[in-house]
Design a protein around this motif. Structure first.
Motif, PDB file in Angstrom:
ATOM      1  N   LEU A  47       0.821  -1.219   0.000  1.00  0.00           N
ATOM      2  CA  LEU A  47       0.000   0.000   0.000  1.00  0.00           C
ATOM      3  C   LEU A  47       0.857   1.272   0.000  1.00  0.00           C
ATOM      4  O   LEU A  47       0.599   2.203  -0.775  1.00  0.00           O
ATOM      5  CB  LEU A  47      -0.954  -0.026   1.204  1.00  0.00           C
ATOM      6  N   ALA A  48       1.877   1.310   0.861  1.00  0.00           N
ATOM      7  CA  ALA A  48       2.699   2.530   0.961  1.00  0.00           C
ATOM      8  C   ALA A  48       3.351   2.835  -0.389  1.00  0.00           C
ATOM      9  O   ALA A  48       3.391   3.994  -0.831  1.00  0.00           O
ATOM     10  CB  ALA A  48       3.764   2.355   2.043  1.00  0.00           C
ATOM     11  N   GLN A  49       3.804   1.803  -1.063  1.00  0.00           N
ATOM     12  CA  GLN A  49       4.455   1.992  -2.370  1.00  0.00           C
ATOM     13  C   GLN A  49       3.448   2.506  -3.411  1.00  0.00           C
ATOM     14  O   GLN A  49       3.762   3.378  -4.218  1.00  0.00           O
ATOM     15  CB  GLN A  49       5.032   0.653  -2.825  1.00  0.00           C
ATOM     16  N   GLY A  50       2.236   1.967  -3.358  1.00  0.00           N
ATOM     17  CA  GLY A  50       1.182   2.430  -4.269  1.00  0.00           C
ATOM     18  C   GLY A  50       0.881   3.903  -4.047  1.00  0.00           C
ATOM     19  O   GLY A  50       0.754   4.677  -5.005  1.00  0.00           O
ATOM     20  N   LEU A  51       0.789   4.321  -2.780  1.00  0.00           N
ATOM     21  CA  LEU A  51       0.484   5.729  -2.480  1.00  0.00           C
ATOM     22  C   LEU A  51       1.642   6.635  -2.904  1.00  0.00           C
ATOM     23  O   LEU A  51       1.426   7.744  -3.409  1.00  0.00           O
ATOM     24  CB  LEU A  51       0.182   5.910  -0.987  1.00  0.00           C
ATOM     25  N   GLU A  52       2.864   6.162  -2.723  1.00  0.00           N
ATOM     26  CA  GLU A  52       4.036   6.962  -3.165  1.00  0.00           C
ATOM     27  C   GLU A  52       4.019   7.146  -4.678  1.00  0.00           C
ATOM     28  O   GLU A  52       4.334   8.227  -5.199  1.00  0.00           O
ATOM     29  CB  GLU A  52       5.338   6.281  -2.745  1.00  0.00           C
ATOM     30  N   GLU A  53       3.628   6.090  -5.390  1.00  0.00           N
ATOM     31  CA  GLU A  53       3.527   6.187  -6.849  1.00  0.00           C
ATOM     32  C   GLU A  53       2.463   7.207  -7.255  1.00  0.00           C
ATOM     33  O   GLU A  53       2.658   8.003  -8.179  1.00  0.00           O
ATOM     34  CB  GLU A  53       3.177   4.814  -7.441  1.00  0.00           C
ATOM     35  N   MET A  54       1.336   7.169  -6.548  1.00  0.00           N
ATOM     36  CA  MET A  54       0.257   8.114  -6.851  1.00  0.00           C
ATOM     37  C   MET A  54       0.733   9.544  -6.623  1.00  0.00           C
ATOM     38  O   MET A  54       0.453  10.457  -7.404  1.00  0.00           O
ATOM     39  CB  MET A  54      -0.984   7.774  -6.010  1.00  0.00           C
ATOM     40  N   CYS A  55       1.500   9.733  -5.553  1.00  0.00           N
ATOM     41  CA  CYS A  55       2.013  11.065  -5.242  1.00  0.00           C
ATOM     42  C   CYS A  55       3.047  11.494  -6.289  1.00  0.00           C
ATOM     43  O   CYS A  55       3.051  12.648  -6.737  1.00  0.00           O
ATOM     44  CB  CYS A  55       2.624  11.061  -3.842  1.00  0.00           C
ATOM     45  N   ARG A  56       3.888  10.573  -6.691  1.00  0.00           N
ATOM     46  CA  ARG A  56       4.934  10.896  -7.682  1.00  0.00           C
ATOM     47  C   ARG A  56       4.330  11.460  -8.967  1.00  0.00           C
ATOM     48  O   ARG A  56       4.841  12.416  -9.536  1.00  0.00           O
ATOM     49  CB  ARG A  56       5.751   9.624  -7.998  1.00  0.00           C
ATOM     50  N   VAL A  57       3.198  10.887  -9.411  1.00  0.00           N
ATOM     51  CA  VAL A  57       2.633  11.329 -10.701  1.00  0.00           C
ATOM     52  C   VAL A  57       1.653  12.503 -10.553  1.00  0.00           C
ATOM     53  O   VAL A  57       1.111  12.986 -11.538  1.00  0.00           O
ATOM     54  CB  VAL A  57       1.971  10.159 -11.473  1.00  0.00           C
ATOM     55  N   THR A  58       1.419  12.955  -9.307  1.00  0.00           N
ATOM     56  CA  THR A  58       0.557  14.131  -9.082  1.00  0.00           C
ATOM     57  C   THR A  58       1.414  15.393  -9.192  1.00  0.00           C
ATOM     58  O   THR A  58       2.506  15.455  -8.620  1.00  0.00           O
ATOM     59  CB  THR A  58      -0.053  14.100  -7.664  1.00  0.00           C
ATOM     60  N   ARG A  59       0.931  16.410  -9.890  1.00  0.00           N
ATOM     61  CA  ARG A  59       1.725  17.649  -9.992  1.00  0.00           C
ATOM     62  C   ARG A  59       1.636  18.421  -8.664  1.00  0.00           C
ATOM     63  O   ARG A  59       0.628  18.273  -7.930  1.00  0.00           O
ATOM     64  CB  ARG A  59       1.217  18.521 -11.145  1.00  0.00           C
ATOM     65  N   PRO A  60       2.642  19.241  -8.343  1.00  0.00           N
ATOM     66  CA  PRO A  60       2.555  20.056  -7.134  1.00  0.00           C
ATOM     67  C   PRO A  60       1.294  20.925  -7.195  1.00  0.00           C
ATOM     68  O   PRO A  60       1.006  21.517  -8.241  1.00  0.00           O
ATOM     69  CB  PRO A  60       3.823  20.908  -7.182  1.00  0.00           C
ATOM     70  N   GLY A  61       0.540  20.975  -6.136  1.00  0.00           N
ATOM     71  CA  GLY A  61      -0.732  21.707  -6.132  1.00  0.00           C
ATOM     72  C   GLY A  61      -1.898  20.842  -6.598  1.00  0.00           C
ATOM     73  O   GLY A  61      -3.052  21.230  -6.482  1.00  0.00           O
ATOM     74  N   GLY A  62      -1.591  19.662  -7.151  1.00  0.00           N
ATOM     75  CA  GLY A  62      -2.639  18.729  -7.575  1.00  0.00           C
ATOM     76  C   GLY A  62      -3.238  17.999  -6.368  1.00  0.00           C
ATOM     77  O   GLY A  62      -2.771  18.156  -5.243  1.00  0.00           O
ATOM     78  N   VAL A  63      -4.267  17.189  -6.643  1.00  0.00           N
ATOM     79  CA  VAL A  63      -4.995  16.579  -5.515  1.00  0.00           C
ATOM     80  C   VAL A  63      -5.074  15.068  -5.656  1.00  0.00           C
ATOM     81  O   VAL A  63      -4.942  14.518  -6.749  1.00  0.00           O
ATOM     82  CB  VAL A  63      -6.436  17.147  -5.409  1.00  0.00           C
ATOM     83  N   ILE A  64      -5.330  14.438  -4.508  1.00  0.00           N
ATOM     84  CA  ILE A  64      -5.617  13.002  -4.502  1.00  0.00           C
ATOM     85  C   ILE A  64      -6.950  12.802  -3.785  1.00  0.00           C
ATOM     86  O   ILE A  64      -7.251  13.511  -2.807  1.00  0.00           O
ATOM     87  CB  ILE A  64      -4.494  12.181  -3.814  1.00  0.00           C
TER      88      ILE A  64
END
Ligand code: SAM
Length: 239
Positions: A138-155
């Motif tokens: 799970l932690a790795q999946g969330l890090e991947e999601m964060c990596r591809v989100t632009r700064p100021g973007g949302v999850i």
């Protein structure tokens, strides 16, 4: 995923399980939640839409219900990319999009969400509904999601949860341990998959524990909102 990441084989088991139930997934889903899942997705899409995203990634997209709801609610939207490990679920999703939203620009691709095939900061919003509790790491999946989100973007992550109220929790336990496996065996012809469902909900970190994981993954100011007394929870944050 990093070649060195040890695997327990969960990802492959999950892929096979969803390939096996893909044809009956939507129907069983509606029956188990009495259709309330649609409302939860709608509220999730509303929060995402309030940030006017142009490019969205829908992680563990399944049969694409959240993606289609986002195309209805996000006026500035240019493209949604949906990824999932199960080709069976993606195929169902493609058929539904062709029928219900042929104009929508939704691309569905097979990929493991723990190793997303996209560059850093590619998306304005990353979303997922009922997917992350299935991740092997799970932690790795969330890090991947964060990596591809632009700064100021949302999850925005919509996930099943266990209600905190003791009375609701009793009803929930009864429902998930009797009705859901019954629906699984009668309508999805797969009791195992629907025995797995309540187990996976209990195992995934919930409420504050999940928002803490979002912060650790690299997002800022993570919050959550419980829906229907906490049967489902929306976790959201800004990068
Ligand atoms: N998002 C859809 C919805 O709201 O109905 C589907 C949810 S379904 C319960 C969970 C989905 O997660 C399945 O389609 C499964 O194949 C996908 N999944 C699980 N682990 C995954 C992984 N590591 N990478 C990509 N997809 C995954």
């Amino acid at each position: 995923m990093d070649q060195a990441t040890p695997t327990t084989g969960k990802t492959e088991r999950i892929r096979r399980m969803f390939d096996g139930i893909a044809d009956r997934y939507d129907f069983a889903n509606k029956l188990m939640t009495l259709g309330i899942d649609r409302l939860w997705r709608r509220r999730t899409a509303r929060w995402v839409a309030s940030h006017s995203p142009h490019k969205i990634l829908d992680v563990a997209v399944g049969t694409a219900d959240l993606s289609m709801e986002l195309t209805r609610q996000c006026p500035a939207l240019e493209q949604i990319t949906g990824v999932d490990i199960s080709e069976g679920m993606l195929q169902k999703g493609r058929e539904k999009i062709a029928q219900k939203a042929p104009q929508a620009n939704i691309q569905l691709e097979q990929a493991n969400c723990e190793a997303l095939p996209y560059k850093e900061e590619s998306f304005d919003a990353v979303v997922s509904s009922f997917g992350v509790r299935n991740f092997e790491h799970l932690a790795q999946g969330l890090e991947e999601m964060c990596r591809v989100t632009r700064p100021g973007g949302v999850i925005a992550i919509l996930e099943l949860s266990v209600p905190r109220n003791p009375i609701l929790r009793c009803g929930y336990t009864l429902w998930t341990h009797t009705f859901i496996p019954l629906v699984g065996s009668l309508f999805a012809h797969n009791r195992g998959a629907y025995n797995y469902l309540p187990r996976s909900v209990r195992q995934v970190p919930q409420y504050e524990a999940f928002t803490k994981m979002l912060l650790e993954a690299g997002y800022g100011k993570a919050e959550y909102k419980a829906f229907s007394g906490g049967i489902a929870t929306l976790y959201y944050a800004i990068k």
